[in-house]
Design a protein around this motif. Structure first.
Motif, PDB file in Angstrom:
ATOM      1  N   SER A 175      46.311  80.511  52.392  1.00 50.00           N
ATOM      2  CA  SER A 175      46.312  79.609  53.838  1.00 50.00           C
ATOM      3  C   SER A 175      47.482  79.988  54.378  1.00 50.00           C
ATOM      4  N   LYS A 176      47.296  79.838  55.811  1.00 48.57           N
ATOM      5  CA  LYS A 176      48.446  80.137  56.817  1.00 48.57           C
ATOM      6  C   LYS A 176      47.786  79.105  57.483  1.00 48.57           C
ATOM      7  N   PRO A 177      49.385  78.394  58.219  1.00 49.10           N
ATOM      8  CA  PRO A 177      49.494  77.507  59.657  1.00 49.10           C
ATOM      9  C   PRO A 177      49.156  77.989  60.741  1.00 49.10           C
ATOM     10  N   VAL A 178      48.305  76.957  62.309  1.00 49.03           N
ATOM     11  CA  VAL A 178      47.505  77.052  63.210  1.00 49.03           C
ATOM     12  C   VAL A 178      48.162  77.572  63.553  1.00 49.03           C
ATOM     13  N   GLU A 179      49.582  77.108  63.824  1.00 48.59           N
ATOM     14  CA  GLU A 179      50.606  78.497  64.753  1.00 48.59           C
ATOM     15  C   GLU A 179      51.711  78.648  64.011  1.00 48.59           C
ATOM     16  N   PRO A 180      51.779  79.518  63.635  1.00 47.52           N
ATOM     17  CA  PRO A 180      53.737  80.334  63.291  1.00 47.52           C
ATOM     18  C   PRO A 180      54.788  79.480  63.483  1.00 47.52           C
ATOM     19  N   PRO A 181      54.792  79.037  62.198  1.00 44.70           N
ATOM     20  CA  PRO A 181      56.709  78.693  62.455  1.00 44.70           C
ATOM     21  C   PRO A 181      57.558  79.057  63.038  1.00 44.70           C
ATOM     22  N   ALA A 182      58.208  78.713  64.198  1.00 43.84           N
ATOM     23  CA  ALA A 182      59.188  78.945  64.354  1.00 43.84           C
ATOM     24  C   ALA A 182      60.560  80.289  63.930  1.00 43.84           C
ATOM     25  N   LEU A 183      60.492  79.875  62.911  1.00 48.10           N
ATOM     26  CA  LEU A 183      61.188  80.673  61.475  1.00 48.10           C
ATOM     27  C   LEU A 183      60.924  81.998  60.974  1.00 48.10           C
ATOM     28  N   VAL A 184      59.101  81.992  61.594  1.00 46.04           N
ATOM     29  CA  VAL A 184      58.945  84.013  61.733  1.00 46.04           C
ATOM     30  C   VAL A 184      59.032  84.261  63.098  1.00 46.04           C
ATOM     31  N   ARG A 185      58.573  83.260  64.218  1.00 39.42           N
ATOM     32  CA  ARG A 185      59.061  84.184  65.338  1.00 39.42           C
ATOM     33  C   ARG A 185      60.525  84.850  65.606  1.00 39.42           C
ATOM     34  N   LEU A 186      61.285  84.139  64.739  1.00 34.74           N
ATOM     35  CA  LEU A 186      62.427  84.361  64.600  1.00 34.74           C
ATOM     36  C   LEU A 186      63.001  86.045  63.660  1.00 34.74           C
ATOM     37  N   GLY A 187      61.900  85.257  62.881  1.00 31.57           N
ATOM     38  CA  GLY A 187      61.937  86.353  62.161  1.00 31.57           C
ATOM     39  C   GLY A 187      61.397  88.279  62.816  1.00 31.57           C
ATOM     40  N   GLN A 188      60.269  87.626  63.159  1.00 27.39           N
ATOM     41  CA  GLN A 188      59.432  88.848  64.333  1.00 27.39           C
ATOM     42  C   GLN A 188      60.201  89.242  65.223  1.00 27.39           C
ATOM     43  N   GLU A 189      61.422  88.475  66.338  1.00 28.92           N
ATOM     44  CA  GLU A 189      62.931  88.711  66.862  1.00 28.92           C
ATOM     45  C   GLU A 189      63.173  90.065  66.648  1.00 28.92           C
ATOM     46  N   ILE A 190      63.874  89.624  64.967  1.00 24.97           N
ATOM     47  CA  ILE A 190      64.916  90.070  64.630  1.00 24.97           C
ATOM     48  C   ILE A 190      64.286  91.766  64.004  1.00 24.97           C
ATOM     49  N   ARG A 191      63.040  92.503  63.508  1.00 26.22           N
ATOM     50  CA  ARG A 191      62.484  93.207  63.428  1.00 26.22           C
ATOM     51  C   ARG A 191      61.909  93.467  64.561  1.00 26.22           C
ATOM     52  N   PHE A 192      62.692  93.008  66.050  1.00 25.28           N
ATOM     53  CA  PHE A 192      62.094  93.640  67.242  1.00 25.28           C
ATOM     54  C   PHE A 192      63.103  94.718  67.845  1.00 25.28           C
ATOM     55  N   VAL A 193      64.017  94.436  67.397  1.00 28.84           N
ATOM     56  CA  VAL A 193      65.416  95.043  67.695  1.00 28.84           C
ATOM     57  C   VAL A 193      65.388  96.728  67.686  1.00 28.84           C
TER      58      VAL A 193
END
Length: 532
Positions: A175-193
């Motif tokens: 199961s996954k949430p309808v919208e990604p948590p902000a913590l997931v977005r933060l992880g994406q930003e870190i990987r994006f570096v």
């Protein structure tokens, strides 16, 4: 460690703290409506942040304090990240990039300060500071209350046990949430570096290749025959004015008036669309893309370009005997980056000695700028000129605009604007959905002064290029609009227009090309090829 038989009071405290923190993180800003039932949904981010705090509560007061402090700081950061995820797509039509967009904070402050009336900005500042301090203090208190509740053994064990069961069930079921948590977005930003660093390396390779090609195949501009070249970059002039029915009718009337003025003086015109590298702002990306002949898509690539040896447009014109001039009246701060662009003369806001009032973000009207530069540069013509103007009277928020002055001789040092009433529109940040009429009027002003200026003062054999830098923000364009901008090439000499006709530019001032459009970076290479 605290042991209690009655867990209801701590449970109540824990529930209220959880609810308050969820509401605070769930608020969507900026938005038309800040309140909805969705605010009451439990926040996955708050829940996940409570788990390490629960473990720390079992280790004593000192670990709990430092964990609570860390969680609180991370919570505030996530709140800011969610604002970025909402605001950047709304205005710039692209996802928020923490690595790049965090550098825009001062520019945002300056834009809000200069485009608002002083009383409105003061009120907005007081409200913003009050809300920020209130959210900071109340969230700290809420995390403190949650920590005190988690110090109760039974409540902590129930919370950790329940959390483990929920996480285990979610992992097993996928199961996954309808919208990604902000913590997931933060992880994406870190990987994006890391990804961004790889993209930078690829950009350097392209940059060096274009520089080698340009050095190996030098171009001349003999095909211009020594004609002056005037390049007008018009702020926020986007394809939307011709692609949307609600704008097209008014803009067609503006261009019809402009065309009649040009026709009376023997000017011809051809037009097209080019794809800008930016949307809703960051005009310097469009300027650097146009003048380098290489697409510059973000500030990191912009910095690499400034450090490169790639010869820009002005340097090429200078090499061919042109006096090169940059006109940037909106540049009010130090601009060492300007050295890369190779202009012999650069005029910034401080050079104009303007004595009139400001008009929103624009420190002076474009009509004053055109007149001042004419007196400085064109009263005597010893060599051909390449002049790039950054016109700014059509800058957002479009709420304070200058009147048109029919008598150019009266403009002088601009002090007459102190006695003239600006044209006001009831527009307030962050809501620009009702700014359509103001936006169209600002463009009407730009083409009115350009038409009057060209017919009165441009008499020599001249190529005039008028180009938008980017579309206005998404609230004016709507979702799904392309990043294209209009381009017009105007001259009394048909020979100077012919190469553009051969490349598919359509006659007149309203482009007819359908998407997809070529990038803005193609303009310089094609100009060098066609007029070599």
């Amino acid at each position: 460690m605290i042991s209690e038989k009655r867990t209801w009071p701590p449970l109540l405290v824990f529930g209220l703290a959880f609810l308050f923190l969820s509401v605070l993180l769930n608020v969507i800003y900026p938005a038309n409506s800040l309140f909805s039932w969705r605010l009451l949904l439990p926040s996955i981010d708050v829940w996940l942040l409570l788990i390490p705090m629960a473990f720390a509560a079992g280790c004593g007061k000192r670990p709990l304090f430092w964990t609570r402090l860390t969680v609180w700081a991370l919570f505030l950061f996530l709140r800011l990240l969610r604002i970025g995820d909402t605001a950047v797509p709304m205005y710039l039509n692209r996802p928020f990039n923490l690595y790049i967009d965090s550098s825009y904070l001062f520019g945002l402050y300056d834009l809000l300060r200069t485009s608002s009336r002083s009383g409105d900005f003061l009120l907005l500042s007081v409200i913003a500071v009050t809300v920020a301090l209130g959210a900071t203090a109340s969230s700290w208190y809420a995390w403190q209350m949650a920590a005190s509740a988690l110090a109760v053994d039974r409540l902590r064990l129930v919370f950790l046990g329940g959390s483990g069961l929920i996480l285990g069930a979610a992992l097993i079921s996928g199961s996954k949430p309808v919208e990604p948590p902000a913590l997931v977005r933060l992880g994406q930003e870190i990987r994006f570096v890391q990804k961004q660093l790889e993209q930078q390396q690829a950009f350097v390779v392209r940059l060096e290749q274009v520089a080698r090609d340009r050095e190996a195949h030098p171009f001349s501009l003999k095909g211009l025959g020594g004609a002056d070249v005037l390049l007008f970059m018009v702020e926020s002039y986007g394809r939307i004015v011709f692609s949307r029915p609600q704008y097209r009718q008014a803009m067609a009337a503006t261009m019809d008036r402009f065309a009649k003025v040009l026709d009376q003086q023997g000017f011809g015109a051809v037009s097209t669309y080019l794809l800008s590298p930016t949307f809703g702002g960051s005009s310097w990306l469009a300027h650097s893309t146009l003048e380098s002949g290489l697409r510059v898509g973000n500030d990191l690539e912009y910095t690499l370009l400034l450090r490169s040896s790639l010869p820009p447009m002005a340097a090429i014109f200078h090499k061919e005997g042109y006096r090169t001039v940059s006109v940037m009246p909106g540049t009010r701060f130090a601009y060492p980056e300007g050295a890369y662009f190779g202009y012999q003369q650069a005029y910034y806001a401080r050079h104009f000695n303007y004595r009139g009032r400001t008009f929103g973000w624009a420190p002076m009207p474009d009509q004053f700028v055109l007149d001042w530069v004419r007196r400085q540069e064109f009263d005597q013509r010893e060599q051909p000129r390449f002049v790039r103007y950054a016109l700014i009277s059509s800058h957002a928020a479009f709420n304070i605009q200058p009147p048109f002055i029919t008598d150019w001789a009266a403009i002088g040092d601009g002090s007459l604007y102190n006695d003239l009433e600006p044209i006001y529109f009831p527009i307030y940040w962050p809501d620009l959905k009702n700014a359509g009429d103001a936006y169209l009027r600002s463009l009407d002003y730009e083409f009115a002064i350009l038409g009057d200026y060209l017919t009165k003062y441009v008499t020599a054999d001249t190529m005039i290029i008028i180009m938008g830098d980017h579309q206005p923000n998404v609230q004016l364009t709507g979702a799904g609009e392309s990043w294209s901008v209009p381009v017009h090439v105007i001259s009394r000499n048909p020979r100077l227009l012919e190469p553009f006709r051969k490349r598919g530019y359509t006659p007149g001032l309203i482009p007819a090309q359908s998407p997809p459009h070529a990038g803005m970076d193609t303009f310089l290479p094609e100009l060098l090829e066609d007029f070599r």
